[in-house]
Design an enzyme around this catalytic site. Structure first.
Site, mmCIF file in Angstrom:
data_model
loop_
_atom_site.group_PDB
_atom_site.id
_atom_site.type_symbol
_atom_site.label_atom_id
_atom_site.label_comp_id
_atom_site.label_asym_id
_atom_site.label_seq_id
_atom_site.Cartn_x
_atom_site.Cartn_y
_atom_site.Cartn_z
ATOM 1 N N LEU A 193 86.549 120.592 52.589
ATOM 2 C CA LEU A 193 85.469 120.076 53.438
ATOM 3 C C LEU A 193 84.392 119.377 52.615
ATOM 4 O O LEU A 193 83.271 119.178 53.088
ATOM 5 C CB LEU A 193 84.860 121.214 54.265
ATOM 6 C CG LEU A 193 85.812 121.829 55.295
ATOM 7 C CD1 LEU A 193 85.148 123.015 55.986
ATOM 8 C CD2 LEU A 193 86.248 120.798 56.330
ATOM 9 N N TYR A 203 84.300 133.817 39.709
ATOM 10 C CA TYR A 203 83.330 133.659 40.789
ATOM 11 C C TYR A 203 82.382 134.848 40.786
ATOM 12 O O TYR A 203 82.684 135.907 41.310
ATOM 13 C CB TYR A 203 84.035 133.560 42.146
ATOM 14 C CG TYR A 203 85.020 132.420 42.279
ATOM 15 C CD1 TYR A 203 84.954 131.289 41.481
ATOM 16 C CD2 TYR A 203 86.047 132.487 43.233
ATOM 17 C CE1 TYR A 203 85.870 130.267 41.611
ATOM 18 C CE2 TYR A 203 86.961 131.461 43.379
ATOM 19 C CZ TYR A 203 86.876 130.354 42.564
ATOM 20 O OH TYR A 203 87.786 129.341 42.704
ATOM 21 N N SER A 252 87.828 122.827 48.051
ATOM 22 C CA SER A 252 86.779 121.956 48.612
ATOM 23 C C SER A 252 87.349 120.980 49.636
ATOM 24 O O SER A 252 87.051 119.778 49.609
ATOM 25 C CB SER A 252 86.049 121.183 47.515
ATOM 26 O OG SER A 252 85.278 122.052 46.726
ATOM 27 N N PHE A 255 79.899 118.566 53.067
ATOM 28 C CA PHE A 255 79.469 117.260 53.559
ATOM 29 C C PHE A 255 80.347 116.764 54.692
ATOM 30 O O PHE A 255 79.858 116.168 55.668
ATOM 31 C CB PHE A 255 79.465 116.235 52.415
ATOM 32 C CG PHE A 255 78.876 114.897 52.813
ATOM 33 C CD1 PHE A 255 77.502 114.733 52.899
ATOM 34 C CD2 PHE A 255 79.694 113.816 53.112
ATOM 35 C CE1 PHE A 255 76.951 113.514 53.268
ATOM 36 C CE2 PHE A 255 79.155 112.592 53.481
ATOM 37 C CZ PHE A 255 77.777 112.441 53.566
#
Length: 409
Positions: free
Chosen positions: A264, A115, A262, A268
């Protein structure tokens, strides 16, 4: 992405302005820790009234287990601060966010060398060094990263695992990693060699627990036979159900925690991403089929479903989605990413929501009536995920993407 002003035209469709739903609370203005409980920021419903959910105390002593690690049930993904959704945060702001999160009772921070590259680990290390013994840090190895920080492929050879681990320890300003994941299965390296290398790092005191990411059942079983796997990190949410094919069951059987990334839906499922939104090239969603205008408009019915359930609990769609994950199994620990303290507080408050059997059935029935439009990731990204983790075919009866070990004659 379009500005808030541009997005306001979508109010008629039910698009939610999250900043109006959850006020911009800070530690000075709204966060308060009282022993094992914490107040988050004050939330407001769309008509401006205070939300009963946000005014409740969060029991920050709540824990779920990943191997020997005891973590808050909703952790924080630290990727967003450094990479993936536009420009990285200023380092000082990211450090402040992570320190404030810990002050509010968050103890589970998830990062990776990839990252940034390296930037997220550096942010986490600077933020948490003063309180290292009070937090759980997870990071990952498995990519080949050149001196310029560009990912050039996969590399889980034992020598690279050791090199990556030493780099992570340095950037995280620590002498041990609580949870070390293989980020992606390397089709050139047997998973037994990977598990054996991490096992050696555990024996040396540099790592506490072993995890896998983006894997299917066959790979999990093979790795677990060498050294116990404490956590599997795969994508899972109301609209991404791939773990239900085989991974959820094997985690339950073997006593492995499932850590959804992810959770969420890249934002979205919070209901805050307008279907008319556009994304810059350095935002991962610009390459994802689910984030075309056509797909987002078609999938908005799922947001309306989460809204209906949320109205019963004074909760946002994102909080309902997280509560749904927590209710699915007691070994699930989602790690939503965020760059905003008020969003982090909102996510932590999801632990206060107790969905009833009727709520869970309403979500299942509603989901079954929908057809989710668009793949969850770009084709190249999906191709890098292990067999049994792509909703394509099961890994049962196979050896997954990882090659079999070479037999010593």
């Amino acid at each position: 992405m379009k500005t808030e002003k541009d997005q306001s035209s979508n109010q008629g469709k039910g698009w939610i302005n999250r900043r109006k739903f959850i006020t911009n609370a800070t530690l000075a203005a709204g966060g308060l820790v009282l022993g094992q409980y914490a107040f988050g920021g004050v939330a407001a419903t769309k008509n401006g009234s205070s939300s009963a959910l946000s005014n409740q105390l969060i029991n920050i002593s709540q824990r779920r287990k990943l191997g020997s690690l005891e973590v808050f049930p909703v952790g924080i993904g630290c990727m967003n601060a450094a990479w993936g959704f536009g420009d990285p945060m200023p380092r000082k702001d990211a450090v402040r966010l992570f320190r404030d999160a810990a002050e509010l009772g968050q103890n589970f921070f998830d990062t990776a060398e990839a990252y940034g590259a390296w930037l997220s680990e550096e942010m986490v290390g600077e933020a948490l060094e003063p309180i290292r013994k009070d937090v759980i840090i997870a990071t990952k190895f498995g990519f080949a990263i050149n001196d310029q920080g560009n990912i050039t492929g996969l590399n889980s050879r034992p020598e690279n695992i050791r090199k990556a681990t030493e780099g992570s320890l340095r950037r995280l300003k620590t002498d041990y990693i609580d949870l070390l994941y293989q980020h992606r299965v390397d089709p050139q390296v047997p998973i037994e060699d990977v598990a054996g290398t991490v096992q050696d790092l555990i024996k040396e005191g540099k790592v506490r627990e072993f995890g896998l990411s983006g894997v299917g059942e066959a790979t999990i079983r093979r790795a677990h036979a060498v050294h116990p796997v404490s956590a599997v990190q795969n994508e899972y949410s109301v609209w991404t159900r791939d773990p239900e094919g085989e991974v959820l069951a094997v985690c339950e059987e073997l006593g492995i925690g499932l850590v959804p990334w992810s959770p969420l839906g890249k934002g979205f499922l919070t209901g805050t991403v307008s279907p008319d939104s556009t994304f810059p090239e350095n935002d991962r969603r610009s390459t994802m089929p689910r984030f075309t205008h056509e797909a987002m408009n078609a999938n908005w019915a799922l947001i309306e479903l989460l809204q209906r359930v949320g109205e019963k609990h004074n909760a946002t769609p994102g909080q309902v989605d997280l509560a749904w994950l927590l209710a699915r199994k007691p070994f699930i620990v989602p790690i939503p990413g965020t760059t905003q303290l008020d969003h982090l507080q909102e996510n932590m408050h999801a632990t206060n929501i107790q969905l009833s059997e009727a709520d869970m059935q309403e979500i299942e029935d509603g989901y079954a009536s929908l057809t989710i439009v668009g793949e969850r990731a770009a084709p190249g990204v999906l191709a890098g995920l292990d067999i049994g983790n792509r909703g394509i075919r099961s890994s049962k009866g196979t050896h997954g993407l990882s090659p079999l070990p070479t037999k010593n004659e």
